[in-house]
Design an enzyme around this catalytic site. Structure first.
Site, PDB file in Angstrom:
ATOM      1  N   ASP A 140      -1.666 -13.691   5.615  1.00  0.00           N
ATOM      2  CA  ASP A 140      -3.091 -13.339   5.646  1.00  0.00           C
ATOM      3  C   ASP A 140      -3.426 -12.878   7.066  1.00  0.00           C
ATOM      4  O   ASP A 140      -3.490 -13.690   7.988  1.00  0.00           O
ATOM      5  CB  ASP A 140      -3.927 -14.560   5.255  1.00  0.00           C
ATOM      6  CG  ASP A 140      -5.425 -14.283   5.322  1.00  0.00           C
ATOM      7  OD1 ASP A 140      -5.813 -13.143   5.642  1.00  0.00           O
ATOM      8  OD2 ASP A 140      -6.206 -15.218   5.053  1.00  0.00           O
TER       9      ASP A 140
ATOM     10  N   THR B 156      -9.859   0.314   3.021  1.00  0.00           N
ATOM     11  CA  THR B 156      -9.972   1.780   2.970  1.00  0.00           C
ATOM     12  C   THR B 156     -10.945   2.293   1.905  1.00  0.00           C
ATOM     13  O   THR B 156     -11.058   3.498   1.708  1.00  0.00           O
ATOM     14  CB  THR B 156      -8.595   2.424   2.721  1.00  0.00           C
ATOM     15  OG1 THR B 156      -8.053   1.887   1.511  1.00  0.00           O
ATOM     16  CG2 THR B 156      -7.641   2.148   3.872  1.00  0.00           C
TER      17      THR B 156
ATOM     18  N   THR C 223      -7.697   6.606  11.643  1.00  0.00           N
ATOM     19  CA  THR C 223      -8.262   7.597  10.729  1.00  0.00           C
ATOM     20  C   THR C 223      -9.070   8.685  11.437  1.00  0.00           C
ATOM     21  O   THR C 223      -9.590   8.462  12.539  1.00  0.00           O
ATOM     22  CB  THR C 223      -9.191   6.878   9.720  1.00  0.00           C
ATOM     23  OG1 THR C 223      -9.897   7.835   8.926  1.00  0.00           O
ATOM     24  CG2 THR C 223     -10.230   6.023  10.432  1.00  0.00           C
ATOM     25  N   ASP C 224      -9.221   9.827  10.764  1.00  0.00           N
ATOM     26  CA  ASP C 224     -10.088  10.903  11.270  1.00  0.00           C
ATOM     27  C   ASP C 224     -11.567  10.505  11.209  1.00  0.00           C
ATOM     28  O   ASP C 224     -12.415  11.164  11.822  1.00  0.00           O
ATOM     29  CB  ASP C 224      -9.860  12.197  10.473  1.00  0.00           C
ATOM     30  CG  ASP C 224     -10.219  12.059   8.998  1.00  0.00           C
ATOM     31  OD1 ASP C 224      -9.811  11.041   8.388  1.00  0.00           O
ATOM     32  OD2 ASP C 224     -10.884  12.955   8.448  1.00  0.00           O
TER      33      ASP C 224
ATOM     34  N   LYS D  75     -12.816   0.934  12.043  1.00  0.00           N
ATOM     35  CA  LYS D  75     -11.490   1.436  12.433  1.00  0.00           C
ATOM     36  C   LYS D  75     -11.451   1.741  13.931  1.00  0.00           C
ATOM     37  O   LYS D  75     -10.431   1.504  14.597  1.00  0.00           O
ATOM     38  CB  LYS D  75     -11.125   2.683  11.629  1.00  0.00           C
ATOM     39  CG  LYS D  75     -10.827   2.417  10.158  1.00  0.00           C
ATOM     40  CD  LYS D  75      -9.606   1.538   9.933  1.00  0.00           C
ATOM     41  CE  LYS D  75      -8.310   2.262  10.192  1.00  0.00           C
ATOM     42  NZ  LYS D  75      -7.132   1.393   9.919  1.00  0.00           N
TER      43      LYS D  75
ATOM     44  N   TYR E 264     -16.777   2.258   7.617  1.00  0.00           N
ATOM     45  CA  TYR E 264     -15.319   2.381   7.685  1.00  0.00           C
ATOM     46  C   TYR E 264     -14.877   2.955   9.034  1.00  0.00           C
ATOM     47  O   TYR E 264     -14.019   2.382   9.716  1.00  0.00           O
ATOM     48  CB  TYR E 264     -14.839   3.265   6.530  1.00  0.00           C
ATOM     49  CG  TYR E 264     -13.374   3.652   6.604  1.00  0.00           C
ATOM     50  CD1 TYR E 264     -12.374   2.687   6.469  1.00  0.00           C
ATOM     51  CD2 TYR E 264     -12.992   4.977   6.811  1.00  0.00           C
ATOM     52  CE1 TYR E 264     -11.032   3.041   6.537  1.00  0.00           C
ATOM     53  CE2 TYR E 264     -11.650   5.332   6.871  1.00  0.00           C
ATOM     54  CZ  TYR E 264     -10.679   4.368   6.744  1.00  0.00           C
ATOM     55  OH  TYR E 264      -9.357   4.711   6.821  1.00  0.00           O
TER      56      TYR E 264
ATOM     57  N   GLY F  31       0.816  -1.211   0.000  1.00  0.00           N
ATOM     58  CA  GLY F  31       0.000   0.000   0.000  1.00  0.00           C
ATOM     59  C   GLY F  31       0.850   1.261   0.000  1.00  0.00           C
ATOM     60  O   GLY F  31       2.079   1.216  -0.039  1.00  0.00           O
ATOM     61  N   GLN F  32       0.176   2.406   0.049  1.00  0.00           N
ATOM     62  CA  GLN F  32       0.888   3.693   0.002  1.00  0.00           C
ATOM     63  C   GLN F  32       1.901   3.813   1.134  1.00  0.00           C
ATOM     64  O   GLN F  32       3.087   4.065   0.906  1.00  0.00           O
ATOM     65  CB  GLN F  32      -0.123   4.847   0.106  1.00  0.00           C
ATOM     66  CG  GLN F  32      -1.104   4.933  -1.031  1.00  0.00           C
ATOM     67  CD  GLN F  32      -1.931   6.205  -0.950  1.00  0.00           C
ATOM     68  OE1 GLN F  32      -1.487   7.277  -1.353  1.00  0.00           O
ATOM     69  NE2 GLN F  32      -3.126   6.102  -0.400  1.00  0.00           N
TER      70      GLN F  32
ATOM     71  N   TRP G 277      -6.533  11.947   4.762  1.00  0.00           N
ATOM     72  CA  TRP G 277      -6.262  12.423   3.397  1.00  0.00           C
ATOM     73  C   TRP G 277      -4.878  11.984   2.920  1.00  0.00           C
ATOM     74  O   TRP G 277      -4.104  12.772   2.395  1.00  0.00           O
ATOM     75  CB  TRP G 277      -6.372  13.957   3.348  1.00  0.00           C
ATOM     76  CG  TRP G 277      -7.711  14.547   3.643  1.00  0.00           C
ATOM     77  CD1 TRP G 277      -8.699  13.990   4.417  1.00  0.00           C
ATOM     78  CD2 TRP G 277      -8.220  15.811   3.197  1.00  0.00           C
ATOM     79  NE1 TRP G 277      -9.784  14.838   4.487  1.00  0.00           N
ATOM     80  CE2 TRP G 277      -9.519  15.966   3.738  1.00  0.00           C
ATOM     81  CE3 TRP G 277      -7.702  16.829   2.401  1.00  0.00           C
ATOM     82  CZ2 TRP G 277     -10.305  17.095   3.507  1.00  0.00           C
ATOM     83  CZ3 TRP G 277      -8.480  17.954   2.171  1.00  0.00           C
ATOM     84  CH2 TRP G 277      -9.777  18.082   2.711  1.00  0.00           C
TER      85      TRP G 277
END
Length: 282
Positions: free
Chosen positions: A37, A63, A102-103, A130, A126, A10-11, A151
């Site tokens: 996994d 995500t 996450t926000d 989370k 989501y 991922g990023q 973001w």
């Protein structure tokens, strides 16, 4: 230390891999679903024991915010249950864990930046999954850091920056939401902050990390086009209700970063500076 990275394709996982060469004292186990996994509790326990894992950086998550509304089961597996398995396995070895959140755990009705101890109130599948993941990690691994971000973009993977660059070159006009406010986060800067935390020592608890500054999706797009020299696409501001989506998004998702800056003595770049670096690299 032996450090397990999940979601390495991922990023953020890719950004962390770029930094690993600067930390030759550690052995990194870069894994994605093909190698491990994370929805398989026994496989995780075995991997952690076999490789004497000291710490885990969990970059893996579901995500796709809108698709999550129809895929609650899979979203729960990846965002709530898998972090629990990871935390349990490394916690049993008295290891540490850094878990990315996450926000979206907030409802976005604030008018001042969210602090770590502000009341959570997610209003999407989501966000809810989370938040459960956060609870599970803290409960099962006493030496855990939760880092909430927002973001996220990077030179890797699919993200808003790449999409706006592509659409800016393809279209003559584009409508982008102007009434959702937040802060872009460059994946490289978040990866640097994570490595700083590992180097200086894990401080358990919840932390917030984004770049500095505040913007809207509309202004973010305008900056992307300006930096990239895209002049042929007109960007129009849209209200949220003009662009309905299956999942509800926070209208205000700005995170207060005082705690992580003071704890680790880090300086965080302004979002426009980091955006410029990323677009030049692209």
């Amino acid at each position: 230390m032996n450090i397990l990275i999940t979601g390495c394709n991922g990023q953020l996982g890719n950004e962390i891999q770029l930094l690993e060469k600067d930390f030759p004292q550690h052995t990194f186990y870069n894994t994605d679903v093909a190698e491990l996994d994370i929805t398989d509790e026994e496989a995780i326990r075995q991997f952690v024991q076999d490789n004497a894992i000291d710490g885990i950086i969990n970059c893996a998550a579901y995500t796709a915010v809108d698709k999550a509304e129809d895929n609650e089961e899979l979203c729960t597996k990846l965002n709530a249950e898998a972090p629990a398995y990871l935390a349990q396995a490394v916690g049993e070895q008295d290891g540490w864990m850094i878990h990315i959140s996450t926000d979206y755990v907030f409802d976005g009705t604030n008018h001042t930046p969210y602090k770590e101890d502000d009341e959570t109130c997610p209003n999407s599948v989501y966000g809810r999954t989370k938040l459960v993941g956060e609870f599970n990690v803290q409960k099962l691994c006493p030496r855990s850091m939760i880092i909430r971000t927002a973001w996220l973009y990077s030179t890797f993977g699919n993200n808003f920056v790449k999409t706006m660059l592509r659409l800016g070159r393809e279209k003559s006009e584009l409508g982008v939401i102007f009434d959702q406010i937040g802060t872009p986060t460059c994946g490289h800067d978040l990866a640097v902050a994570i490595m700083t935390a590992i180097s200086k020592g894990i401080v358990p608890g919840i932390f917030h990390f984004t770049n500095e500054g505040v913007t809207s999706w509309y202004d973010f797009t305008k900056a992307i086009h300006r930096i990239a020299g895209i002049t042929t696409c007109k960007v129009r501001p849209l209200h949220t209700e003009e662009y309905p989506t299956p999942a509800s998004r926070p209208h205000y998702g700005v995170l207060d970063k005082t705690k992580i800056k003071q704890t680790y003595g880090i300086e965080i770049p302004h979002w426009e500076e980091s955006l410029e670096v990323c677009i030049k690299a692209l």
